[in-house]
Write a protein that holds these residues in place. Structure first.
Motif, short mmCIF file in Angstrom:
data_model
loop_
_atom_site.label_atom_id
_atom_site.label_comp_id
_atom_site.label_asym_id
_atom_site.label_seq_id
_atom_site.Cartn_x
_atom_site.Cartn_y
_atom_site.Cartn_z
N LEU A 68 1.14 2.00 -6.20
CA LEU A 68 2.18 1.00 -6.46
C LEU A 68 3.26 1.04 -5.38
O LEU A 68 3.76 -0.01 -4.96
CB LEU A 68 2.80 1.25 -7.84
CG LEU A 68 1.88 1.01 -9.05
CD1 LEU A 68 2.55 1.45 -10.33
CD2 LEU A 68 1.48 -0.45 -9.14
N GLN A 69 3.62 2.23 -4.92
CA GLN A 69 4.60 2.35 -3.84
C GLN A 69 4.06 1.74 -2.55
O GLN A 69 4.79 1.06 -1.82
CB GLN A 69 4.95 3.83 -3.61
CG GLN A 69 5.77 4.45 -4.70
CD GLN A 69 7.17 3.86 -4.78
OE1 GLN A 69 7.79 3.57 -3.76
NE2 GLN A 69 7.66 3.69 -5.99
N TYR A 70 2.79 1.97 -2.28
CA TYR A 70 2.15 1.41 -1.09
C TYR A 70 2.15 -0.12 -1.14
O TYR A 70 2.50 -0.79 -0.16
CB TYR A 70 0.72 1.95 -1.00
CG TYR A 70 -0.12 1.30 0.08
CD1 TYR A 70 0.16 1.51 1.43
CD2 TYR A 70 -1.21 0.50 -0.26
CE1 TYR A 70 -0.62 0.91 2.41
CE2 TYR A 70 -1.99 -0.10 0.71
CZ TYR A 70 -1.69 0.11 2.05
OH TYR A 70 -2.47 -0.49 3.02
N ARG A 71 1.80 -0.68 -2.30
CA ARG A 71 1.78 -2.13 -2.44
C ARG A 71 3.18 -2.72 -2.31
O ARG A 71 3.36 -3.79 -1.72
CB ARG A 71 1.17 -2.52 -3.79
CG ARG A 71 -0.31 -2.22 -3.89
CD ARG A 71 -0.88 -2.75 -5.19
NE ARG A 71 -2.33 -2.62 -5.20
CZ ARG A 71 -3.14 -3.41 -5.87
NH1 ARG A 71 -2.64 -4.39 -6.62
NH2 ARG A 71 -4.44 -3.24 -5.83
N SER A 72 4.17 -2.02 -2.86
CA SER A 72 5.53 -2.49 -2.76
C SER A 72 5.99 -2.54 -1.30
O SER A 72 6.64 -3.50 -0.87
CB SER A 72 6.46 -1.57 -3.57
OG SER A 72 7.82 -1.93 -3.42
N ALA A 73 5.63 -1.51 -0.54
CA ALA A 73 6.00 -1.49 0.88
C ALA A 73 5.34 -2.63 1.64
O ALA A 73 5.97 -3.27 2.49
CB ALA A 73 5.61 -0.14 1.48
N LEU A 74 4.08 -2.91 1.34
CA LEU A 74 3.39 -4.01 2.02
C LEU A 74 4.03 -5.35 1.70
O LEU A 74 4.21 -6.20 2.58
CB LEU A 74 1.91 -4.03 1.61
CG LEU A 74 1.02 -2.88 2.09
CD1 LEU A 74 -0.42 -3.14 1.70
CD2 LEU A 74 1.14 -2.70 3.60
N ARG A 75 4.39 -5.55 0.42
CA ARG A 75 5.01 -6.83 0.03
C ARG A 75 6.32 -7.06 0.76
O ARG A 75 6.66 -8.20 1.10
CB ARG A 75 5.28 -6.86 -1.48
CG ARG A 75 4.04 -7.07 -2.33
CD ARG A 75 4.44 -7.48 -3.75
NE ARG A 75 5.37 -6.54 -4.35
CZ ARG A 75 5.00 -5.49 -5.06
NH1 ARG A 75 3.72 -5.22 -5.25
NH2 ARG A 75 5.93 -4.69 -5.60
N LYS A 76 7.06 -5.99 1.01
CA LYS A 76 8.37 -6.12 1.65
C LYS A 76 8.31 -6.02 3.16
O LYS A 76 9.35 -6.04 3.83
CB LYS A 76 9.32 -5.04 1.09
CG LYS A 76 9.58 -5.20 -0.40
CD LYS A 76 10.30 -4.00 -0.95
CE LYS A 76 10.48 -4.15 -2.46
NZ LYS A 76 11.09 -2.96 -3.08
N GLU A 375 19.77 -5.31 -0.55
CA GLU A 375 18.57 -6.00 -1.00
C GLU A 375 17.40 -5.71 -0.06
O GLU A 375 16.26 -5.71 -0.46
CB GLU A 375 18.84 -7.51 -1.03
CG GLU A 375 17.74 -8.32 -1.69
CD GLU A 375 17.60 -8.01 -3.16
OE1 GLU A 375 16.47 -8.13 -3.68
OE2 GLU A 375 18.60 -7.63 -3.77
N LYS A 376 17.72 -5.47 1.20
CA LYS A 376 16.66 -5.22 2.17
C LYS A 376 16.04 -3.84 2.04
O LYS A 376 15.04 -3.57 2.67
CB LYS A 376 17.22 -5.39 3.60
CG LYS A 376 17.67 -6.80 3.90
CD LYS A 376 18.21 -6.92 5.32
CE LYS A 376 18.66 -8.34 5.62
NZ LYS A 376 19.20 -8.47 6.99
N VAL A 377 16.68 -2.97 1.31
CA VAL A 377 16.17 -1.61 1.21
C VAL A 377 15.85 -1.24 -0.23
O VAL A 377 15.67 -0.08 -0.56
CB VAL A 377 17.19 -0.59 1.78
CG1 VAL A 377 17.38 -0.84 3.25
CG2 VAL A 377 18.51 -0.65 1.03
N SER A 378 15.78 -2.21 -1.12
CA SER A 378 15.49 -1.91 -2.52
C SER A 378 14.05 -1.45 -2.65
O SER A 378 13.19 -1.76 -1.85
CB SER A 378 15.72 -3.15 -3.39
OG SER A 378 14.86 -4.18 -2.98
N VAL A 379 13.79 -0.66 -3.72
CA VAL A 379 12.45 -0.15 -3.95
C VAL A 379 11.99 -0.58 -5.32
O VAL A 379 12.77 -0.91 -6.17
CB VAL A 379 12.42 1.40 -3.85
CG1 VAL A 379 12.70 1.82 -2.44
CG2 VAL A 379 13.41 2.04 -4.79
#
Length: 379
Positions: A68-76, A375-379
């Motif tokens: 889930l963390q990996y997918r979140s990083a890709l989305r952002k 907002e640019k660094v939210s997780v």
């Protein structure tokens, strides 16, 4: 199927795993200082029910969380692993504090190191990931099999969960023992890294395959997982647990992870079958899952206060009431955690340790963000 449903199922799974892990650790906290006779049949069976299985579930779910963390990083559009390595470093520090101050058999340090390794593997092709799972899994099986073969060849028994006693003495004595003997108490965390890598990656791929989905493909995957994990794991688990003490490593590190995979499928299937039906048990498990890190550390602290000599000393005082008082202690701590997590989440969005971790994680990132745009660094 919505993402919210998936996360809700994951919260319940985490809650089950956290409380189940206490079911293993409680036998360590309640062990009597000094020589003790062999555990009775009831105690052996009760310890067998939890030994390694829920820790295996937690390990698989750590892999899901990493996915889930990996997918979140890709989305952002964020670089990976990038800041995730700092996140893992924070977990390592928390695990170190937990190990030194509270409990010598902490799992967080091992998870932190494993996640640093898996962070570089999780985005690779399915073929590459399957190869890593196979190689790490085979390495783990060979290691356990080799040590077990040596035990049969040259004698001696592998220690089981009931043979692992708590450190005697005052709280300060325990702290100093953990500091002076890290090789003794941290050897398991190193010993199981190959297994951890394989299980993290397996959890990631199970999520991608739809394990948590309330769908036909998710149901098929859960059925196969239950058939393989429980069908193969339970017979091996029974043989390794009760046939010969020399098979203790096979029990904890080979059979238990198989059963854990089956339990992951079973609990997920039950969550979807029951739907959104409200109830105190479901709410309690969900809230423990939402505060998993806080609940894990708090349950070990509470058990230490109840059982150790520097606390209430119940391990010694109630030694003659084993194993049933141990079951009662486990159930009482579980109920307390469900109540406390529910009350906490009525006022706060995260558990106390989760909030501290989030603050420590976001603080340096906020300073590096252009114009301090959070907002640019939210997780």
């Amino acid at each position: 199927m919505t993402t919210t449903t998936r996360i809700h199922a994951l919260d319940i799974l985490r809650g089950v795993a956290i409380l189940g892990t206490l079911g293993t650790n409680i036998w360590i906290f309640t062990s009597v200082t000094g020589p003790a006779g062999a555990p009775g049949a009831a105690e052996s069976v009760l310890a067998f029910l939890s030994n390694g299985k829920f820790l295996g579930m937690l390990t698989l779910m750590f892999g899901i969380g990493l996915e889930l963390q990996y997918r979140s990083a890709l989305r952002k559009g964020m670089r990976w692993p990038g800041w995730y390595l700092f996140r893992a470093l924070l977990l390592l520090v928390e695990g170190l504090l937990h190990y030194v101050l509270i409990f010598e058999f902490d799992v967080l340090m091992g998870y932190a190191v494993t996640s640093m390794i898996v962070a570089y593997l999780i985005g690779r092709s399915d073929r590459a990931v399957r190869t890593w799972i196979a190689v790490m899994g085979a390495s783990h099986v060979l290691l356990i099999g080799g040590v077990t073969a040596l035990l049969f060849a040259y004698g001696g028994d592998a220690p089981g969960i009931l043979d692992t006693g708590a450190i005697p003495g005052t709280w300060f004595d325990q702290v100093m023992t953990r500091i002076k003997e890290p090789l003794l108490y941290r050897v398991e965390a190193v010993f199981i890294i190959p297994m951890g890598i394989a299980m993290f990656l397996t959890g990631s791929r199970l999520y991608r395959a739809g394990l948590l989905e309330n769908s036909e493909r998710g149901a098929r995957l859960r059925t196969r997982l239950m058939a393989a994990g429980l069908g193969a794991g339970i017979p091996l688990n029974l043989i390794a647990s009760f046939a010969d003490p020399k098979l203790a490593l096979v029990d904890r590190y080979l059979a238990a992870p198989l059963v854990a995979a089956g339990l992951l499928g079973l609990v997920t299937a039950l969550v979807h079958r029951l739907g959104e039906r409200p109830g105190p048990l479901r709410a309690g498990l969900t809230n423990v899952g939402r505060t998993a890190l806080s609940s894990y550390m708090l349950q070990n602290l509470i058990a230490g206060v109840l059982c150790y000599d520097w606390g209430l000393g119940l391990a010694q005082a109630l030694a003659d009431a084993r194993p049933w008082w141990v079951v009662g202690a486990w159930a009482g701590i579980c109920a307390l955690l469900m109540v406390l997590s529910t009350l906490w989440l009525r006022r706060f969005a995260r558990g106390p340790m989760e909030a501290a971790w989030q603050w420590a994680y976001m603080k340096p990132r906020a300073r590096r963000a252009p114009g301090g745009d959070r907002e640019k660094v939210s997780v």
